[in-house]
Design a protein around this motif. Sequence first.
Motif, PDB file in Angstrom:
ATOM      1  N   PHE A  74       2.483 -11.327 -12.267  1.00 42.56           N
ATOM      2  CA  PHE A  74       3.624 -10.518 -11.914  1.00 42.56           C
ATOM      3  C   PHE A  74       5.021 -11.181 -12.833  1.00 42.56           C
ATOM      4  O   PHE A  74       6.095 -10.350 -12.878  1.00 42.56           O
ATOM      5  N   ALA A 118      -1.147  -8.260  -9.665  1.00 45.66           N
ATOM      6  CA  ALA A 118      -0.227  -7.908  -8.841  1.00 45.66           C
ATOM      7  C   ALA A 118      -0.169  -6.342  -8.597  1.00 45.66           C
ATOM      8  O   ALA A 118      -0.494  -5.669  -9.553  1.00 45.66           O
ATOM      9  N   VAL A 119       0.383  -5.862  -7.640  1.00 44.54           N
ATOM     10  CA  VAL A 119       0.408  -4.599  -7.457  1.00 44.54           C
ATOM     11  C   VAL A 119       1.674  -3.934  -8.476  1.00 44.54           C
ATOM     12  O   VAL A 119       1.720  -2.941  -8.997  1.00 44.54           O
ATOM     13  N   GLY A 120       2.693  -5.080  -8.287  1.00 46.41           N
ATOM     14  CA  GLY A 120       4.074  -4.566  -9.099  1.00 46.41           C
ATOM     15  C   GLY A 120       3.771  -4.695 -10.690  1.00 46.41           C
ATOM     16  O   GLY A 120       3.000  -5.772 -10.945  1.00 46.41           O
ATOM     17  N   VAL A 164      -3.371  -6.414  -2.130  1.00 47.94           N
ATOM     18  CA  VAL A 164      -2.015  -6.856  -1.812  1.00 47.94           C
ATOM     19  C   VAL A 164      -1.560  -6.232  -0.576  1.00 47.94           C
ATOM     20  O   VAL A 164      -0.669  -6.832   0.095  1.00 47.94           O
ATOM     21  N   ARG A 209      10.767  -6.944  -4.415  1.00 45.77           N
ATOM     22  CA  ARG A 209      11.189  -7.564  -5.779  1.00 45.77           C
ATOM     23  C   ARG A 209      12.473  -7.753  -5.697  1.00 45.77           C
ATOM     24  O   ARG A 209      13.474  -7.001  -5.194  1.00 45.77           O
ATOM     25  N   HIS A 267       7.913 -16.223  -2.700  1.00 43.89           N
ATOM     26  CA  HIS A 267       7.008 -15.063  -3.451  1.00 43.89           C
ATOM     27  C   HIS A 267       5.579 -15.522  -2.730  1.00 43.89           C
ATOM     28  O   HIS A 267       4.778 -15.529  -3.770  1.00 43.89           O
ATOM     29  N   MET A 278      -7.774 -11.072  -5.412  1.00 41.40           N
ATOM     30  CA  MET A 278      -7.258 -10.693  -6.584  1.00 41.40           C
ATOM     31  C   MET A 278      -7.773 -11.151  -7.862  1.00 41.40           C
ATOM     32  O   MET A 278      -7.761  -9.922  -8.858  1.00 41.40           O
TER      33      MET A 278
HETATM   34  C1  GLV Z   1       3.097  -9.181  -6.106  1.00 38.57           C
HETATM   35  O1  GLV Z   1       4.151  -9.556  -6.220  1.00 38.57           O
HETATM   36  C2  GLV Z   1       2.360  -8.092  -6.446  1.00 38.57           C
HETATM   37  O2  GLV Z   1       3.202  -7.315  -6.937  1.00 38.57           O
HETATM   38  O3  GLV Z   1       1.439  -8.005  -6.220  1.00 38.57           O
END
Ligand code: GLV
Length: 322
Positions: free
Chosen positions: A55, A77-79, A102, A240, A287, A299
């Motif tokens: 990420f 990451a999800v983001g 996540v 974020r 984080h 993950m």
């Molecule tokens: C972590 O910050 C995510 O986006 O998974």
Amino acid sequence: MEKKKVLVTYNMWRDGYAELMQKYDVTFPPEGAESFTYDEVLGMIPDYDALQSMFNFPVDKRLMDAAPKLKIISNYAVGYDNIDVAYATQKGIQVTNTPDPVTEPTADLAMGLLLATFRRISELDRRLRTPGSVKVELLTNLGHSLYGATLGIIGMGRIGQALARRAVAAGMKIVYHNRHRLDEATERRYGAVYLSLDELLRVSDAVSLNAPHTAETYHVIGAEELHKMKPTAVLVNTARGPLVDEAALAEALRTGTIWAAGLDVFEHGNYPILELTRLDNVVLTPHVGTQTVEIRHEMAAHVSRNIIHFFEGGHIDKVNLL
Ligand code: GLV
């Protein structure tokens, strides 16, 4: 046939990568190194068919232009605000992310930050370590009650809803603001009331940010928004950093415009601005939304599966539609 080449930007436990390593030629950073630098990846990327990015690793035009063979970017990451997704789409590169593993740990952390700020857990822990610096009296060390308080969730996607589930169990009332209003059944599940951002800020005892970082959500909380919040309110950010104007937040916390904040992400990279670290009414974590032993394994398996399924067929978590 030559094996496909996969470049992993960060050193990880290898178990989640077992199948990937068995099928493909996978390169990790050398032992002892935490990650490849951007320049190292730039030099290596021309040979690779797949990139597994983190990420905080920028996947920009320059990198993609240096990658004629690259077919998939599997983000850990999800983001995915680290990736120029529009350019990837233009170049026909698939981008994937990891929504499933996540959701729950990030909601856990948001709930933890709510509890820590409402009940001043970090501050009181700190004080108690210095003999004589904390009194045990009925009217000192006062926090606020989570039970009965209103939680305003900005971004009612998977993580927002997982947080709502926890907050409802703790006796909180839920209001939310989202790009799209949820269907009635989902709203009913959490007793969640849809509000404009303005209304949400005015009625909430706690505001939690659970939206992605986009042009629309950049500085969604700035000085003006902080002034709309209650002086007893708490802000929690596990999404974020750039969603919050950090200088404005530090000022609001210092002057009592809002009561406290719990922050896992920061506007300018990995660390908060100095002003925040000097305040007692802010709880800071580096984080760690998904930083559990279990989720690190999950993950890794997830980013690997996205690459394998992309090349061999099966479900992938698509960020861009090609
Ligand atoms: C972590 O910050 C995510 O986006 O998974």
